[in-house]
Design an enzyme around this catalytic site. Structure first.
Site, PDB file in Angstrom:
ATOM      1  N   GLY A  14       7.856  -2.298   2.213  1.00  0.00           N
ATOM      2  CA  GLY A  14       6.888  -2.544   3.076  1.00  0.00           C
ATOM      3  C   GLY A  14       5.765  -3.561   2.586  1.00  0.00           C
ATOM      4  CG  ASP A  88       6.655   2.300  -5.327  1.00  0.00           C
ATOM      5  OD1 ASP A  88       7.261   1.633  -6.356  1.00  0.00           O
ATOM      6  OD2 ASP A  88       5.671   2.632  -5.458  1.00  0.00           O
ATOM      7  CB  VAL A 141      -5.812  -2.165   2.999  1.00  0.00           C
ATOM      8  CG1 VAL A 141      -6.808  -2.855   2.164  1.00  0.00           C
ATOM      9  CG2 VAL A 141      -4.579  -2.511   2.867  1.00  0.00           C
ATOM     10  CE  LYS A 143      -7.597   8.514   5.471  1.00  0.00           C
ATOM     11  NZ  LYS A 143      -6.862   9.228   6.669  1.00  0.00           N
ATOM     12  NE  ARG A 144      -3.870   1.008  -0.842  1.00  0.00           N
ATOM     13  CZ  ARG A 144      -2.783   0.711  -0.892  1.00  0.00           C
ATOM     14  NH1 ARG A 144      -1.751   1.644  -0.722  1.00  0.00           N
ATOM     15  NH2 ARG A 144      -2.226  -0.256  -1.173  1.00  0.00           N
TER      16      ARG A 144
END
Length: 215
Positions: A14, A88, A141, A143-144
């Site tokens: 994703g 991933d 994006v 938030k991290r």
């Protein structure tokens, strides 16, 4: 039932911010499977790419290509599949980003190198595609809070999401579960992960869809 008995090699894919690494790690922990991670942070060109995409697109893409080729080689050489493997990333994402970011001449060069490498990547038994709304990608994006990622524009996220969606709906030709990721909060809600696992175990055709809001 262990999902890796049914699908020994699972890939979670994703766009950036979709939660693919988080989900892959949770599945690995849940079933004691081997985790195979992209390690995008090792690309020294990536921060420069987000500063000046046009100038650094080619070296960024070539670094990723060689990195992924080495990782695929490692995956094939070691006995990773004994307990199952969840990754991933998969090699097919590389041409997706190359077409997205390179101009015509750069893509011709990239394509020559890609073909010359003749990478024989194992086909995943299942790909879980996390189809995620752009506003949610943007929020995750932010938030991290990884410094260079804050320069990613909403327009670029839209282009990535569209490219992924086009690939998985039209070009991908092996087992895929397309997940509506808008309401799937696997970090905060244990039942979401269990619901996804149950859906994986019920897959019966090559391309299926999972919309948690409808279950």
């Amino acid at each position: 039932m262990n999902i890796f008995n049914k699908y020994p090699y699972i890939v979670v894919e994703g766009p950036i911010g979709s939660g693919k690494s988080t989900l892959a790690r949770l599945l690995a922990n849940q079933f004691n499977a081997n985790m195979f991670s992209e390690k995008a942070e090792r690309n020294p060109f990536l921060p420069k790419f987000y500063e000046d995409m046009k100038h650094y697109a080619l070296p960024t893409q070539l670094f990723f290509l060689f990195q992924r080729a080495n990782q695929i080689s490692e995956l094939k050489q070691n006995d990773f599949f004994r307990n199952g493997v969840v990754a991933d990333f998969f090699l097919q994402k590389d041409p997706i980003f190359a077409r997205l970011n390179l101009d015509n001449e750069e893509f011709k060069l990239y394509d020559q190198i890609y073909r010359h490498l003749e990478i024989k990547a194992p086909t995943p038994d299942l790909v879980i595609y996390l189809q995620t709304p752009v506003d949610l990608l943007r929020a995750r994006v932010e938030k991290r809070n990884i410094g260079y990622e804050q320069k990613i524009s909403t327009e670029y996220l839209e282009r990535i999401a569209e490219s992924y969606s086009s690939y998985f709906h039209n070009d991908h030709n092996s087992n895929v579960l397309i997940v509506n990721n808008e309401s799937l909060d696997i970090l905060k809600d244990k039942s979401s992960l269990n619901m996804l696992i149950e859906r994986i175990l019920s897959i019966s055709s090559i391309r299926e869809y999972f919309n948690p809001r409808l279950t």
